[in-house]
Design a protein around this motif. Structure first.
Motif, PDB file in Angstrom:
ATOM      1  N   ARG A   1       0.856  -1.191   0.000  1.00  0.00           N
ATOM      2  CA  ARG A   1       0.000   0.000   0.000  1.00  0.00           C
ATOM      3  C   ARG A   1       0.882   1.226   0.000  1.00  0.00           C
ATOM      4  O   ARG A   1       1.774   1.362   0.828  1.00  0.00           O
ATOM      5  N   ASN A   2       0.657   2.082  -0.965  1.00  0.00           N
ATOM      6  CA  ASN A   2       1.426   3.324  -1.096  1.00  0.00           C
ATOM      7  C   ASN A   2       2.922   3.061  -1.227  1.00  0.00           C
ATOM      8  O   ASN A   2       3.749   3.834  -0.751  1.00  0.00           O
ATOM      9  N   GLY A   3       3.254   1.927  -1.875  1.00  0.00           N
ATOM     10  CA  GLY A   3       4.647   1.618  -2.112  1.00  0.00           C
ATOM     11  C   GLY A   3       5.428   1.231  -0.876  1.00  0.00           C
ATOM     12  O   GLY A   3       6.651   1.155  -0.914  1.00  0.00           O
ATOM     13  N   LYS A   4       4.738   0.968   0.230  1.00  0.00           N
ATOM     14  CA  LYS A   4       5.419   0.616   1.468  1.00  0.00           C
ATOM     15  C   LYS A   4       5.782  -0.862   1.481  1.00  0.00           C
ATOM     16  O   LYS A   4       5.406  -1.618   0.595  1.00  0.00           O
ATOM     17  N   ASN A   5       6.493  -1.263   2.515  1.00  0.00           N
ATOM     18  CA  ASN A   5       6.938  -2.649   2.618  1.00  0.00           C
ATOM     19  C   ASN A   5       5.761  -3.612   2.516  1.00  0.00           C
ATOM     20  O   ASN A   5       4.679  -3.352   3.069  1.00  0.00           O
ATOM     21  N   PRO A   6       5.954  -4.743   1.829  1.00  0.00           N
ATOM     22  CA  PRO A   6       4.855  -5.684   1.650  1.00  0.00           C
ATOM     23  C   PRO A   6       4.436  -6.344   2.963  1.00  0.00           C
ATOM     24  O   PRO A   6       5.251  -6.577   3.847  1.00  0.00           O
ATOM     25  N   THR A   7       3.141  -6.635   3.069  1.00  0.00           N
ATOM     26  CA  THR A   7       2.581  -7.329   4.221  1.00  0.00           C
ATOM     27  C   THR A   7       2.048  -8.674   3.754  1.00  0.00           C
ATOM     28  O   THR A   7       1.337  -8.758   2.744  1.00  0.00           O
ATOM     29  N   LEU A   8       2.415  -9.730   4.476  1.00  0.00           N
ATOM     30  CA  LEU A   8       1.984 -11.076   4.099  1.00  0.00           C
ATOM     31  C   LEU A   8       0.479 -11.214   4.258  1.00  0.00           C
ATOM     32  O   LEU A   8      -0.081 -10.915   5.311  1.00  0.00           O
ATOM     33  N   ILE A   9      -0.179 -11.683   3.189  1.00  0.00           N
ATOM     34  CA  ILE A   9      -1.615 -11.988   3.237  1.00  0.00           C
ATOM     35  C   ILE A   9      -1.826 -13.433   3.645  1.00  0.00           C
ATOM     36  O   ILE A   9      -2.574 -13.748   4.568  1.00  0.00           O
ATOM     37  N   ALA A  10      -1.133 -14.341   2.952  1.00  0.00           N
ATOM     38  CA  ALA A  10      -1.320 -15.768   3.229  1.00  0.00           C
ATOM     39  C   ALA A  10      -0.191 -16.552   2.587  1.00  0.00           C
ATOM     40  O   ALA A  10       0.449 -16.103   1.630  1.00  0.00           O
TER      41      ALA A  10
ATOM     42  N   ILE B   1      -0.938  -6.223  -5.368  1.00  0.00           N
ATOM     43  CA  ILE B   1      -0.876  -7.601  -4.882  1.00  0.00           C
ATOM     44  C   ILE B   1       0.302  -8.287  -5.566  1.00  0.00           C
ATOM     45  O   ILE B   1       0.458  -8.206  -6.790  1.00  0.00           O
ATOM     46  N   LYS B   2       1.129  -8.948  -4.771  1.00  0.00           N
ATOM     47  CA  LYS B   2       2.288  -9.648  -5.310  1.00  0.00           C
ATOM     48  C   LYS B   2       2.340 -11.068  -4.776  1.00  0.00           C
ATOM     49  O   LYS B   2       1.679 -11.401  -3.786  1.00  0.00           O
ATOM     50  N   ALA B   3       3.117 -11.900  -5.450  1.00  0.00           N
ATOM     51  CA  ALA B   3       3.272 -13.284  -5.017  1.00  0.00           C
ATOM     52  C   ALA B   3       4.726 -13.696  -5.168  1.00  0.00           C
ATOM     53  O   ALA B   3       5.456 -13.179  -6.017  1.00  0.00           O
ATOM     54  N   GLU B   4       5.134 -14.634  -4.322  1.00  0.00           N
ATOM     55  CA  GLU B   4       6.476 -15.216  -4.379  1.00  0.00           C
ATOM     56  C   GLU B   4       6.350 -16.731  -4.374  1.00  0.00           C
ATOM     57  O   GLU B   4       5.617 -17.300  -3.555  1.00  0.00           O
TER      58      GLU B   4
END
Length: 438
Positions: free
Chosen positions: A341-350, A383-386
């Motif tokens: 959000r707003n280019g901030k550090n990613p937060t784990l969803i699941a 939304i991103k994925a690894e």
């Protein structure tokens, strides 16, 4: 004076020579016009404990003759009590030698060439495997001419000799304390079986080819970066217990063998042709990420209302042009989904398991605010994925991500507030008229 001696090592024989006296080499070549030739397939261990004296070669101030090693397994060690350093094979502390190695396996404790106080003589390595825990040239600085040809493999602490006609060298040399490999010549057929230890690294540059020919076993326990070619010919064997990062071409000719006990990773444009046994070659992977409303599957969306449930899907495919990228944290056979959000550090969803044989992992998410974990506010998200990798596929991350805008919608009331902002100690809500309530 001027003696010509050939020493033939019988097959499977164990031969040990030990010299303890002062100025006494274990196997002496104590005249400049003398010549010693070693052949056969047996084993020879030569050790000199005498002061300033080579194990195979000359004593203190005597000039050594010519030493020719055609084959066999030779181990030579010198230990000078006075800390003045002779060569293990070659001259004593003040002696030089003419050394020719045409084949075999030669290992030394001490340098190969001249002693500490000379810079004459020469070393020619035309094949075989040569390993020294010190230098090739002399024990110290000097200009002893050195030439390496015939696909010889040389492992040493450093090259202290004068690299004669280096543009015409042909071989594989590991220097820098036995760790870093350099391929000399555009096409090098390895002359003798050898093992790259786990502390060693080799880069094959574009336009260069390393060949594992018939009868040679090349075992890799380190890291090979191939930007050129690796060719395993019929009867040749490459055993990979380490890592091969393949940005070039690996070819296994019929009758050749690659046993991939660890990891071969195809990078951008990397190809492997022929049969590889053991673990499969790992290919680049790519992630196709979509966001859908759970109530309307199959239709991708970029906007959802606060309170909706969305389904995030990651489809993993092989992608030869994806480029090599490691995962931030996702484990093997797992996919981590993140929001930014707003280019901030990613937060784990699941974190979702990728079932064996499946290509798609998905998770359902209720768009609502939470004090802990991933909070969904009225805002824009990426939304991103690894992907943590799987059998035959390397880890990867989404390069850009999927945009999602969360709107307030038309159903919010005062009794059904919507969070505008969440901090560790407070929540700011929207009221029914879209105004902020602290």
């Amino acid at each position: 004076t001027g003696a010509q001696v050939t020493l033939t090592l019988a097959e499977n024989s164990e031969n040990t020579l030990l010299a303890k006296g002062v100025d006494t080499p274990a196997l002496g070549v104590k005249d400049k016009s003398a010549k010693l030739t070693i052949s056969g397939s047996g084993n020879l261990t030569a050790t000199s404990l005498g002061d300033c004296t080579a194990a195979i070669g000359s004593s203190n101030t005597i000039q050594c003759g010519t030493i020719i090693i055609n084959s066999g397994h030779i181990t030579a060690s010198c230990s000078s009590p006075s800390n003045l350093n002779p060569a293990a094979i070659g001259g004593g502390i003040d002696g030089s030698a003419e050394i020719v190695i045409n084949g075999g396996v030669v290992k030394t404790h001490g340098p190969i060439g001249g002693g500490e106080m000379v810079s004459t003589g020469s070393i020619t390595i035309n094949g075989g495997y040569v390993q020294s825990d010190q230098g090739i040239g002399k024990n110290g600085s000097g200009n002893i001419p050195l030439k390496i040809t015939g696909g010889a493999v040389v492992v040493c602490q450093n090259i202290s000799g004068n690299k004669t006609d280096v543009n015409n060298w042909n071989g594989l040399v590991f220097g820098n304390n036995n760790k870093v490999g350099t391929l000399y010549g555009d096409s090098v057929a390895i002359a003798e079986s050898f093992t790259m230890e786990n502390t060693m690294a080799l880069t094959i540059d574009s336009g260069k080819d390393i060949i594992v020919p018939n009868g040679v076993i090349f075992t890799n326990n380190g890291i090979i970066t191939n930007n050129g070619k690796i060719t395993v010919q019929s009867g040749g064997t490459l055993i990979n217990n380490g890592t091969i990062i393949n940005n070039g071409k690996i070819t296994v000719v019929d009758g050749g063998t690659i046993n991939n006990a660890s990891g071969i990773e195809n990078g951008t444009d990397g190809t492997v042709s022929g049969t590889v046994s053991g673990n499969p070659v790992k290919e680049q992977s790519a992630i196709d990420l979509t966001v859908e409303l759970t109530s309307n599957p199959g239709t991708a969306v970029t906007t959802a209302k606060y309170g909706d449930t969305i389904t995030i899907k990651a489809t993993i495919t092989e992608a030869a042009k994806a480029g090599r990228s490691g995962s931030r944290s996702a484990a093997f056979n797992k996919v981590d989904f993140y929001q930014e959000r707003n280019g901030k550090n990613p937060t784990l969803i699941a974190t979702v398991d990728l079932a064996q044989g499946e290509q798609t992992a998905s998770t359902q998410v209720l768009l609502q605010a939470k004090v802990h974990g991933a909070s969904w506010l009225i805002s824009d998200y990426t939304i991103k994925a690894e992907f943590g990798g799987a059998t035959g596929l390397l880890p990867s991350v989404t390069k850009v991500g999927q945009n999602l805008t969360v709107t307030m919608g038309d159903t919010a009331t005062v009794s059904d507030p919507v969070a505008k902002e969440v901090t560790q100690n407070s929540i700011t809500l929207y009221d029914a008229h879209h105004g902020a309530v602290g």
